[in-house]
Each structure stands twice: as structure tokens, then as C-alpha cells.
Motif scaffolding. Sequence first.
Motif: not given
Length: 595
Positions: A104-110
Motif C-alpha cells: 500500500n505504501l508503494q515500497i515494493v513497486r518502487r
Amino acid sequence: MNRLIYESREAAEVNKVVLDDLPGGPDAFELAAKFCYGIAVDLTASNISGLRCAAEYMEMTEDLEEGNLIFKTEAFLSYVVLSSWRDSIVVLKNCEKLSPWAENLQIVRRCSESIAWKACANPKGIRWAYTGKVPPKVSSPKWTDSSSSPSRNQQPVPPDWWFEDVSILRTDHFVRVITAIKVKGMRFELIGAAIMHYATKWLPGMIKDGGGIHESKDQRMIVESLISIIPPQKDSVSCSFLLKLLRMANMLRVAPALVTELEKRVGMQFEQATLADLLIPSTTTTTTMYDVDLVQRLLEHFLVQEQTAESSSPSRQSFSEKHRGGGNNHPSAKMRVARLVDSYLTEVARDRNLSLTKFQVLAEALPESARTCDDGLYRAIDSYLKAHPTLSEHERKRLCRVMDCQKLSIDACMHAAQNERLPLRIVVQVLFSEQVKISNAIAHNNHSSLKETGDSAAAAGFYQPMVPNRKTLLEGTPQSFQEGWSAAKKDINTLKFELETVKAKYMELQGELESLQRQFEKATAAAGGGGGGGGGGKKHGSSAWAVGWRKLSMFGKGGGLDGSDHGGDHHHRGAGEGQGSSRKTPARRWRNSIS
């Protein structure tokens, strides 16, 4: 914390607050508490993901105080972690325990996009040091400024430098990285090699009997994930890898749609498979040792895609390329597959539970043009006959029908002539085929010898080496067949003798016919010269002519073959005007009867 305590005010005693769902656990909470009390906190790649999620959970925003924990952790992620290859890998690995907060905090995507960008970048920007199974002192690749000049002793960076680092990730995160790498335009063969490297590490072998349910579920998830991210291009991964993945997919009960997709992928490069890859144990309720139905489906996918490729791009090959077999000296894909199928049939034919229908369907699936030699098919048939000695004569003939005796080599013909398991009719066809081949070889050798030396004696010398082969062939033939062959040769000689006798009698009768024609012409001339002979002369000439033709017609019906009926009737003289119009009719009837 104030709100949690306030919501628990109705309790009799509030001296404990439980935070079971705090992301990052006690370690992250301890770092956040130190930050609140002004104690210096060392942010690292190992603790930043948990601390960032814990700060979000505890609402440590800028609304309460500037420079709060959310702001500081976000800055560290953006400016420190995402600029480092190693730190991005470590953070993404630590996110495995932080779902769904890290997502949800976009850590994985980034982190995934940062890894993908660095994997696809020019490796000249990396000061290389090998990773993987090396001493801990050796670090991962270090990113430097583009203006810095590499050392003269710097090792060249291999294209697979990033494989080992990304292979430590959990499967879902590995899929995210590979997906991002695809978007960046990485070469498909490198992506396939990375997938094979990952599978080698996480799928070291087949599921053993002692494997638990949890282990099976994990491995099934890995197999399904890897199938879904294999590049669609042919040769992105090896056919051997696809077949091993297919073997595991069948054992782990992977989704049927993914199994079908995997089978189609194998069909695209089926000619690269080996016999060991195809010997996949049967996992269905059938009693066969190997999954023959699976190989049949793979072969069908291969043939469909070969036909589609041939029909979709006929103009890409020039006329000369088509006649050269694609412009190279390598055998075509269908020929390689034919040899592979023949070897597979030879192996599975030893299974006594393999039905004749399955064997026949698989053997006949390929077109006739795929096999220039049927020796491999003959070995498979012989292997099946050995393992199934109770086959009826009809079943043996049906089995041998898949083989073309004219495509057998001399060695295979020699073996087949001595093979008592084959039906007698097949042995006859094999010997006949071998006889034709020997005759052709003799004729070719004779022609070549005469052309080179111009001496007929030299041509005869080429015949001598072939005689021992034929003699050896007949000596090695079963005794029962030799007796039948001897009787057949006697019948042939008898027919030849009778034919010569008929020819001699035909020549004799043809001479008599010519004599009768001359006599008839003389009689006709004499009757015409007399002028006033009247009707008696005509009648007598007609009678003599009719008697001669009756004798010939008797021979045409089967009589007079011994020549005993040749008498003096043909010496009668006759004359008449009406004979001239009918003289050709008996001769035509005679020729028809002889033919």
C-alpha cells in the motif's frame, strides 16, 4: 497511543496496550519510541522498510510535528535506498514480512522498478564485484557516477550479473521485478535465463513422498508464477527446462489452463527435446508407466505450429532455399522429431500395459516425409513384439503396417529377415525390398564401372561383393520361410516353362496361318481365272477356308495345343467372290484370343 488508551477507558484497569498488528514488530516499535524521545536512530536498508510501515501505523505525520518519522523514512527511501542496487534488494527482501503495508505504501513497486532500471542499464556504470557464493567481504555491484573512469584492471561485467541477487526474493516479488524488467526492454533470452536460474534455486527436484501440504502449495505457487512470466518468444528458455516444469506441473496439479499453455510452449521447440526429458511418469489413473498421452499432445502442438509457420511465411524462403531444406545442412525439425518419437516408442514399447492403439496413433502422427529411414520405427516395433508375445496375427500385421519396408536399410532388412516375431508377409516384403535395393546397387555399380573403365569385365567385378550378402541373407532366413520361398521359385520356373511352350506353339500356328492365307489367295485367283466355274467352285473354296479357321478357333478355346489337329484340311482349294470380304475377320478374332 492516546486514542487507544482513551478507547480502552471503560476497562477496569488500563495498564497494557496490545499492538499485535503493528508492522515491523517490536524492533520497529522500539526505533519509533527512541525517535519520539530524541534518541538518535540509525536508518539502514535492513530496518527502513519496517520503520516506514510502523510510522504509518502510528500516524507520525507532519501534522503533529515537522520532520516527523514518516517524512524522514520517506526521504531515506527515495534518496538512499532507491539509488543503491544492494539496498533496493535488501529492502524488497524485508518487505516480505510487511504485507499489505509495504504494498500500500508503494515500497515494493518502487524497489522493483529501481532494480529493473539498474538491471537494464549499461553495465559500464557498475564497478563490478561478483556476488553469490563468495566470501562475505566481497560486496554486490557498486554504482558509480557516469563520469568516473573504471579501473584498468576492472573485469568485464557478465550479462547475468543480476541473476543471483534477484533470486533471493520471494516469488511474488521476483515476478514484480521480472515484469518491470520486461517493460524496460530487456532481451528475452536474458529474462528466460533469469527464470531458469530462479527455478534451479527454488525447485531443486521433484516433490518427494515425505513433502508436506504446505511445501506442495509453495512449490505449486512457484511453478504457476514462473509459467506466467516466461517470455512468449521461442527459445527464451530451453525445451528441457519447459519439460521439467511440465513434469512438476502435472505432479503438483497446477491449473489446467497453465498446463495447456506450457504444453504449447513445448510444442514450439519440440525438436530440441531429448529422450530423457520425454520420459515423464504417468500421474493419471492409467496403468502405463509413462505419460504417452502427454507426448501425443506435445507432438500435435508441434505439428500444428509447424503447419502454421509454413503456411504463414511461404514467401520468406526462396525457391532454392525450399529445395535445400531451409538453406542449411541440418535436418529439418520434423526429421529430428521423428527420430525422437521413434526412440521414445522404443522405450515405452517395453511397457506391457501400453495398448497397440496408443502405439500406432503415436507412430502414425508424423507425416511420411518426416522419416527418410524407418530403422528407428522397426526397432520400436520389434521392442513392442518382444514385450507383447501374445499378440494375434492380425494385431502383428496391424502393428507392422506403420512401417514402410522400402525405407529400411540393408542392416535392418538383414535383421528383419531373421526375425521370427514378424508376420511372414512382412518378411516377404522386406526380402523383396532388399532384393530391389541390391539390384539397384548392382546396376549403379555396373554403370559406374563401365563409365570409368569402359570395360565390361570391370563392371562384373562389382557384382561379386554383393553375392555373399545375398547368400548370407538367405542363410539367415528362418527355415520355414526358406522352404516356402523354394516352392515359390519352383512355381515361377514352371510358369516360365509353360509360357515358353505357348510362345513356340503360337509361332507355329502363325506360320500355318500365313500358309493358309497364301493358299486362299491362290484359290481365289484360280476361281477368278476360270470365270465360268459357277457356284460350285465358290462353295468348295468357302468350305476349305471354314475348316481351317475351325481348327484355329479350337486352339483359341484351349484345344490343339499339342499340334495334333494340324491336318490336311488346309490343303483344300476353294474359290469364291464372297471370301474376300470376310478374310480379315477370322485373323482379328485369332489375335484377340491369343492376347
